[in-house]
Design a protein around this motif. Structure first.
Motif, mmCIF file in Angstrom:
data_model
loop_
_atom_site.group_PDB
_atom_site.id
_atom_site.type_symbol
_atom_site.label_atom_id
_atom_site.label_comp_id
_atom_site.label_asym_id
_atom_site.label_seq_id
_atom_site.Cartn_x
_atom_site.Cartn_y
_atom_site.Cartn_z
ATOM 1 N N ALA A 85 89.078 23.992 73.310
ATOM 2 C CA ALA A 85 90.070 25.446 72.609
ATOM 3 C C ALA A 85 91.635 25.210 74.206
ATOM 4 C CB ALA A 85 89.194 26.512 72.934
ATOM 5 N N ASP A 136 82.561 29.596 78.597
ATOM 6 C CA ASP A 136 84.209 28.449 78.870
ATOM 7 C C ASP A 136 84.217 29.506 79.892
ATOM 8 O OD1 ASP A 136 86.335 28.377 78.548
ATOM 9 O OD2 ASP A 136 87.225 29.726 77.508
ATOM 10 N N ASP A 137 85.142 28.495 80.884
ATOM 11 C CA ASP A 137 85.322 29.084 82.435
ATOM 12 C C ASP A 137 85.444 30.285 82.625
ATOM 13 O OD1 ASP A 137 88.076 28.873 81.129
ATOM 14 O OD2 ASP A 137 89.145 27.237 82.613
HETATM 15 MG MG MG Z 1 90.185 27.208 78.101
#
Ligand code: MG
Ligand code: 5GP
Length: 177
Positions: free
Chosen positions: A69, A99-100
Motif C-alpha cells: 500500500a 502498518d508502520d
Molecule cells: Mg505505508
C-alpha cells in the motif's frame, strides 16, 4: 547514513520492549475474544520490520499476508490516494492489520474497509507510530510521536533508511524538495 539523522526519537531498546508488550496485549485480547487463529496482514514495505518483531512474540497460530500500500510515492507528503496491489484472502478470518505509521489515517481506514468488504470476520488495527494528526486511532499503537517526517525501523525516505534500528528525524538537508 547516521549523520543524515538529525535526532533519534525512539531508540532500539525502547522499541523492542514496547513491541513485545503490544504483542502480549494483543494476544490477551484474542484469548478474551475466543480468537485462536489470526491472519496478520502486513502493509509493505514500511511495516515489515515492526511486524516481523511483533509476530515473534505471539504464541498462537497465525497466517501472514503481505500487501503493498503506498500513498507517499517515496516522498515526504501523502499523495491522498492509497494504491493497493492486491486484496488478500481474508474470508471469515480474524485479521490483524499492521502498518508502520498513522498520519492522515487514509491508509488504515481504506485498507480496513477493503478487508471487511472482502469478508473478514474482524479487523483489528495496529501501528507502531501515530502522529496524532487525525481523529482516527488504531486498536493498538506503539508510540505517539510529534508530527515530523521520520525514518528507520522500516520507514523510508526515497527507499532508504529502512534498516536503521531506531526511529529518527531526517536532517532537513537530506530532503530534496
Ligand atoms: Mg505505508
Ligand atoms: P496516512 O495514510 O495515514 O496519511 O499515511 C500513512 C502512510 O504514510 C504510512 O503507511 C507510511 O507509509 C507513510 N508515512 C506517513 N508518515 C510518514 C513518516 O513520517 N515517515 C515515513 N517514512 N512514512 C510516513
Amino acid at each position: 547514513m547516521k549523520r543524515d539523522i538529525q535526532k533519534i526519537l525512539i531508540d532500539e531498546d525502547v522499541i523492542h520492549k514496547r513491541v513485545a508488550h503490544l504483542a502480549r496485549q494483543f494476544q490477551r485480547d484474542c484469548i478474551d475474544n475466543g480468537i485462536e487463529t489470526v491472519t496478520v496482514v502486513i502493509l509493505l514495505k514500511g511495516a515489515l520490520l515492526f511486524a516481523a518483531d511483533f509476530v515473534r512474540h505471539l504464541d498462537m497460530k497465525i497466517q501472514v499476508e503481505l500487501v503493498n500500500a503506498s500513498s507517499y510515492n517515496g516522498g515526504t507528503k501523502s499523495s491522498g490516494v492509497v494504491a493497493l496491489d492486491r486484496t488478500p484472502d481474508v474470508l471469515n478470518k480474524d485479521v490483524l492489520l499492521i502498518d508502520d505509521i498513522l498520519d492522515t489515517g487514509l491508509t488504515m481506514t481504506t485498507v480496513r474497509k477493503q478487508l471487511l468488504e472482502a469478508g473478514a470476520a474482524s479487523v483489528t488495527t495496529c501501528v507502531l507510530l501515530d502522529k496524532r494528526v487525525s481523529d482516527y486511532s488504531c486498536d493498538f499503537t506503539g508510540f505517539d510521536i510529534p508530527n515530523e517526517f521520520v525514518v528507520g525501523y522500516g520507514l523510508d525516505y526515497q527507499g532508504h533508511y529502512r534498516n536503521l534500528p531506531y526511529v529518527g528525524v531526517l536532517n532537513p538537508s537530506c530532503i530534496s524538495i
